[in-house]
Scaffold this motif. Structure first.
Motif, PDB file in Angstrom:
ATOM      1  N   ARG A   1       0.849  -1.261   0.003  1.00  0.00           N
ATOM      2  CA  ARG A   1      -0.160   0.069  -0.115  1.00  0.00           C
ATOM      3  C   ARG A   1       0.935   1.189   0.121  1.00  0.00           C
ATOM      4  NH1 ARG A   1      -2.011   3.891   3.369  1.00  0.00           N
ATOM      5  NH2 ARG A   1      -4.159   4.504   3.026  1.00  0.00           N
ATOM      6  N   LEU A   2       0.654   2.115  -1.026  1.00  0.00           N
ATOM      7  CA  LEU A   2       1.472   3.301  -0.997  1.00  0.00           C
ATOM      8  C   LEU A   2       0.384   4.434  -0.432  1.00  0.00           C
ATOM      9  CD1 LEU A   2       3.122   2.969  -4.246  1.00  0.00           C
ATOM     10  CD2 LEU A   2       3.815   2.408  -2.183  1.00  0.00           C
ATOM     11  N   GLY A   3      -0.675   4.500  -0.618  1.00  0.00           N
ATOM     12  CA  GLY A   3      -2.097   5.283  -0.327  1.00  0.00           C
ATOM     13  C   GLY A   3      -3.116   4.745  -0.552  1.00  0.00           C
ATOM     14  N   ALA A   4      -4.183   5.634  -0.150  1.00  0.00           N
ATOM     15  CA  ALA A   4      -5.476   5.168  -0.340  1.00  0.00           C
ATOM     16  C   ALA A   4      -6.010   4.689  -1.585  1.00  0.00           C
ATOM     17  CB  ALA A   4      -6.566   6.256   0.175  1.00  0.00           C
ATOM     18  N   ARG A   5      -5.428   5.012  -2.747  1.00  0.00           N
ATOM     19  CA  ARG A   5      -5.715   4.386  -3.993  1.00  0.00           C
ATOM     20  C   ARG A   5      -4.600   3.846  -4.899  1.00  0.00           C
ATOM     21  NH1 ARG A   5     -10.626   5.316  -5.786  1.00  0.00           N
ATOM     22  NH2 ARG A   5     -10.289   5.277  -7.910  1.00  0.00           N
ATOM     23  N   ASP A   6      -3.088   3.856  -4.187  1.00  0.00           N
ATOM     24  CA  ASP A   6      -2.042   3.551  -5.003  1.00  0.00           C
ATOM     25  C   ASP A   6      -1.639   2.438  -4.254  1.00  0.00           C
ATOM     26  OD1 ASP A   6      -2.479   5.851  -6.459  1.00  0.00           O
ATOM     27  OD2 ASP A   6      -1.273   6.851  -5.234  1.00  0.00           O
ATOM     28  N   VAL A   7      -1.169   1.390  -5.087  1.00  0.00           N
ATOM     29  CA  VAL A   7      -0.242   0.150  -4.666  1.00  0.00           C
ATOM     30  C   VAL A   7       0.832  -0.110  -5.686  1.00  0.00           C
ATOM     31  CG1 VAL A   7      -2.250  -0.957  -3.624  1.00  0.00           C
ATOM     32  CG2 VAL A   7      -1.585  -1.418  -5.954  1.00  0.00           C
ATOM     33  N   ALA A   8       1.881  -0.739  -5.083  1.00  0.00           N
ATOM     34  CA  ALA A   8       3.000  -1.409  -5.617  1.00  0.00           C
ATOM     35  C   ALA A   8       2.931  -2.652  -5.607  1.00  0.00           C
ATOM     36  CB  ALA A   8       4.141  -0.790  -5.157  1.00  0.00           C
ATOM     37  N   VAL A   9       3.055  -3.162  -7.018  1.00  0.00           N
ATOM     38  CA  VAL A   9       2.659  -4.643  -7.201  1.00  0.00           C
ATOM     39  C   VAL A   9       4.144  -5.510  -7.786  1.00  0.00           C
ATOM     40  CG1 VAL A   9       1.449  -6.467  -8.302  1.00  0.00           C
ATOM     41  CG2 VAL A   9       0.139  -4.510  -7.430  1.00  0.00           C
TER      42      VAL A   9
ATOM     43  N   VAL B   1       3.107   0.107 -10.345  1.00  0.00           N
ATOM     44  CA  VAL B   1       2.461   0.935  -9.435  1.00  0.00           C
ATOM     45  C   VAL B   1       1.210   1.478 -10.143  1.00  0.00           C
ATOM     46  CG1 VAL B   1       2.460   3.271  -8.114  1.00  0.00           C
ATOM     47  CG2 VAL B   1       4.688   2.029  -8.453  1.00  0.00           C
ATOM     48  N   LEU B   2       0.004   1.360  -9.576  1.00  0.00           N
ATOM     49  CA  LEU B   2      -1.208   1.549  -9.796  1.00  0.00           C
ATOM     50  C   LEU B   2      -2.308   1.817  -9.271  1.00  0.00           C
ATOM     51  CD1 LEU B   2      -2.994  -1.843 -10.872  1.00  0.00           C
ATOM     52  CD2 LEU B   2      -0.735  -2.085 -10.008  1.00  0.00           C
ATOM     53  N   ASP B   3      -3.488   2.082  -9.650  1.00  0.00           N
ATOM     54  CA  ASP B   3      -4.741   2.226  -8.831  1.00  0.00           C
ATOM     55  C   ASP B   3      -5.322   0.904  -8.809  1.00  0.00           C
ATOM     56  OD1 ASP B   3      -7.136   2.664  -7.633  1.00  0.00           O
ATOM     57  OD2 ASP B   3      -7.654   4.390  -8.848  1.00  0.00           O
ATOM     58  N   PRO B   4      -5.391   0.061  -7.673  1.00  0.00           N
ATOM     59  CA  PRO B   4      -6.080  -1.093  -7.956  1.00  0.00           C
ATOM     60  C   PRO B   4      -7.444  -1.157  -8.305  1.00  0.00           C
ATOM     61  CG  PRO B   4      -5.857  -0.486  -5.621  1.00  0.00           C
ATOM     62  CD  PRO B   4      -5.108   0.385  -6.420  1.00  0.00           C
ATOM     63  N   GLN B   5      -8.211  -0.134  -8.218  1.00  0.00           N
ATOM     64  CA  GLN B   5      -9.733   0.116  -8.906  1.00  0.00           C
ATOM     65  C   GLN B   5      -9.588   0.048 -10.351  1.00  0.00           C
ATOM     66  OE1 GLN B   5     -12.079  -0.665  -6.742  1.00  0.00           O
ATOM     67  NE2 GLN B   5     -10.321  -0.893  -5.447  1.00  0.00           N
TER      68      GLN B   5
ATOM     69  N   LEU C   1      15.974  -1.532 -25.002  1.00  0.00           N
ATOM     70  CA  LEU C   1      16.126  -0.182 -24.284  1.00  0.00           C
ATOM     71  C   LEU C   1      16.875  -0.275 -22.895  1.00  0.00           C
ATOM     72  CD1 LEU C   1      13.150   1.911 -25.403  1.00  0.00           C
ATOM     73  CD2 LEU C   1      15.380   1.858 -26.602  1.00  0.00           C
ATOM     74  N   GLY C   2      16.786  -1.492 -22.548  1.00  0.00           N
ATOM     75  CA  GLY C   2      17.522  -1.783 -21.293  1.00  0.00           C
ATOM     76  C   GLY C   2      16.436  -2.380 -20.120  1.00  0.00           C
ATOM     77  N   PRO C   3      16.985  -2.646 -18.911  1.00  0.00           N
ATOM     78  CA  PRO C   3      15.850  -3.186 -17.919  1.00  0.00           C
ATOM     79  C   PRO C   3      15.294  -2.055 -17.156  1.00  0.00           C
ATOM     80  CG  PRO C   3      18.357  -3.173 -17.048  1.00  0.00           C
ATOM     81  CD  PRO C   3      18.236  -2.818 -18.373  1.00  0.00           C
ATOM     82  N   ILE C   4      14.094  -2.430 -16.971  1.00  0.00           N
ATOM     83  CA  ILE C   4      12.975  -1.652 -16.255  1.00  0.00           C
ATOM     84  C   ILE C   4      12.975  -1.959 -14.732  1.00  0.00           C
ATOM     85  CG2 ILE C   4      10.659  -0.709 -16.293  1.00  0.00           C
ATOM     86  CD1 ILE C   4      10.608  -1.017 -19.345  1.00  0.00           C
ATOM     87  N   SER C   5      12.999  -1.059 -13.897  1.00  0.00           N
ATOM     88  CA  SER C   5      12.791  -1.273 -12.482  1.00  0.00           C
ATOM     89  C   SER C   5      11.259  -1.144 -11.920  1.00  0.00           C
ATOM     90  CB  SER C   5      13.588  -0.415 -11.711  1.00  0.00           C
ATOM     91  OG  SER C   5      13.524   0.990 -11.937  1.00  0.00           O
ATOM     92  N   ARG C   6      10.579  -0.169 -12.790  1.00  0.00           N
ATOM     93  CA  ARG C   6       9.226   0.373 -12.465  1.00  0.00           C
ATOM     94  C   ARG C   6       8.575   0.980 -13.322  1.00  0.00           C
ATOM     95  NH1 ARG C   6       8.054   3.614  -6.881  1.00  0.00           N
ATOM     96  NH2 ARG C   6       6.339   5.070  -7.616  1.00  0.00           N
ATOM     97  N   LEU C   7       7.248   0.603 -13.405  1.00  0.00           N
ATOM     98  CA  LEU C   7       6.044   1.154 -14.439  1.00  0.00           C
ATOM     99  C   LEU C   7       4.945   1.780 -13.588  1.00  0.00           C
ATOM    100  CD1 LEU C   7       5.920  -1.605 -17.267  1.00  0.00           C
ATOM    101  CD2 LEU C   7       7.143   0.593 -17.493  1.00  0.00           C
ATOM    102  N   ASP C   8       4.739   3.027 -14.023  1.00  0.00           N
ATOM    103  CA  ASP C   8       3.846   3.826 -13.285  1.00  0.00           C
ATOM    104  C   ASP C   8       2.423   4.003 -14.072  1.00  0.00           C
ATOM    105  OD1 ASP C   8       1.955   5.734 -11.775  1.00  0.00           O
ATOM    106  OD2 ASP C   8       3.857   6.256 -10.562  1.00  0.00           O
ATOM    107  N   VAL C   9       1.502   3.568 -13.848  1.00  0.00           N
ATOM    108  CA  VAL C   9       0.326   3.586 -14.593  1.00  0.00           C
ATOM    109  C   VAL C   9      -1.011   4.228 -13.928  1.00  0.00           C
ATOM    110  CG1 VAL C   9       0.771   1.726 -16.367  1.00  0.00           C
ATOM    111  CG2 VAL C   9      -0.218   1.008 -14.138  1.00  0.00           C
ATOM    112  N   ARG C  10      -0.567   4.861 -12.989  1.00  0.00           N
ATOM    113  CA  ARG C  10      -1.697   5.620 -12.066  1.00  0.00           C
ATOM    114  C   ARG C  10      -2.391   6.811 -12.978  1.00  0.00           C
ATOM    115  NH1 ARG C  10       1.599   6.868  -6.748  1.00  0.00           N
ATOM    116  NH2 ARG C  10       3.303   7.243  -8.393  1.00  0.00           N
TER     117      ARG C  10
END
Length: 229
Positions: free
Chosen positions: A165-173, A183-187, A207-216
């Motif tokens: 849980r990162l916030g009320a509507r944000d999670v890191a999976v 990182v996304l909104d689970p809803q 393009l190289g390795p990715i550590s994080r994708l943010d789709v919020r």
């Protein structure tokens, strides 16, 4: 007469051991002395036995099967219970457990939760379940995210290994076979479809390795690489 007197004598003599046997059986049946709990796989059966211990030493006729069932249903991991009170002093309980769906790992000891977010009890060796962190003080959010985890896994094509849980509507999976965090909104689990397309195009372009994708943000995918470009 002699034969009749002999018959009466032996009849009376047999009454004594029969009476003693009957007294022994009644004494044994007059108190509860055994608790049988079956159907437990993931949890500690002693927790269920403790809910029934006050019946030990009491007459089984005073033990209500329905009342004992209600006691067992107060145990968090018990979903259903069938109780039989035997006149031989045995109480037998057949339990149905709630199904663990995830593990809360930011508490000590780690706790199992079901798909509705209900805390069931300490975790054992069920380490193949998704691990949740940050949700202990937020039972409603925990319940919501647990309802979404199967869809996240289906959309991405991998089981969820960890959800923070990162916030009320944000999670890191973190998914089972990926070292990359999403990182996304689970809803809005459909956002993973865009993330998968971007990841596929990124890897195709080498393009190289990715550590994080943010789709919020709807319609956008923010990429964080392992090494600065």
């Amino acid at each position: 007469m002699t034969r009749q007197r002999s018959s009466r004598f032996w009849a009376k003599a047999l009454l004594v051991p029969l009476a003693l046997l009957a007294a022994g059986v009644l004494a044994q049946a007059w108190q509860v002395h055994r608790l049988e709990v079956v159907g437990v796989r993931h949890f500690d059966a002693s927790t269920a036995r403790q809910a029934l211990e006050d019946t030990l030493g009491k007459p089984p006729l005073l033990a209500s099967a329905s009342a004992l069932r209600e006691k067992l249903l107060t145990v968090p991991w018990v979903e259903e219970a069938q109780v039989t009170v035997g006149l031989d002093g045995t109480i037998r309980c057949v339990l149905q457990e709630r199904t663990p769906a995830a593990i809360l790992i930011d508490c000590e000891p780690w706790q199992l939760v079901d798909a509705q977010g209900k805390i069931l009890g300490p975790a054992g060796s069920e380490l193949d379940l998704p691990m949740l962190s940050g949700f202990v003080p937020y039972p409603e959010e925990r319940a919501r995210v647990l309802q979404v985890l199967p869809r996240l896994a289906s959309t991405w094509g991998e089981p969820v290994a960890r959800c923070q849980r990162l916030g009320a509507r944000d999670v890191a999976v973190l998914f089972a076979s990926d070292a990359m965090t999403l990182v996304l909104d689970p809803q809005h689990p459909e956002s993973l479809v865009h993330a998968r397309r971007v990841l596929s195009a990124w890897n195709k372009a080498n393009l190289g390795p990715i550590s994080r994708l943010d789709v919020r943000v709807p319609g956008k995918v923010f990429v964080q690489t392992t090494v600065s470009q």
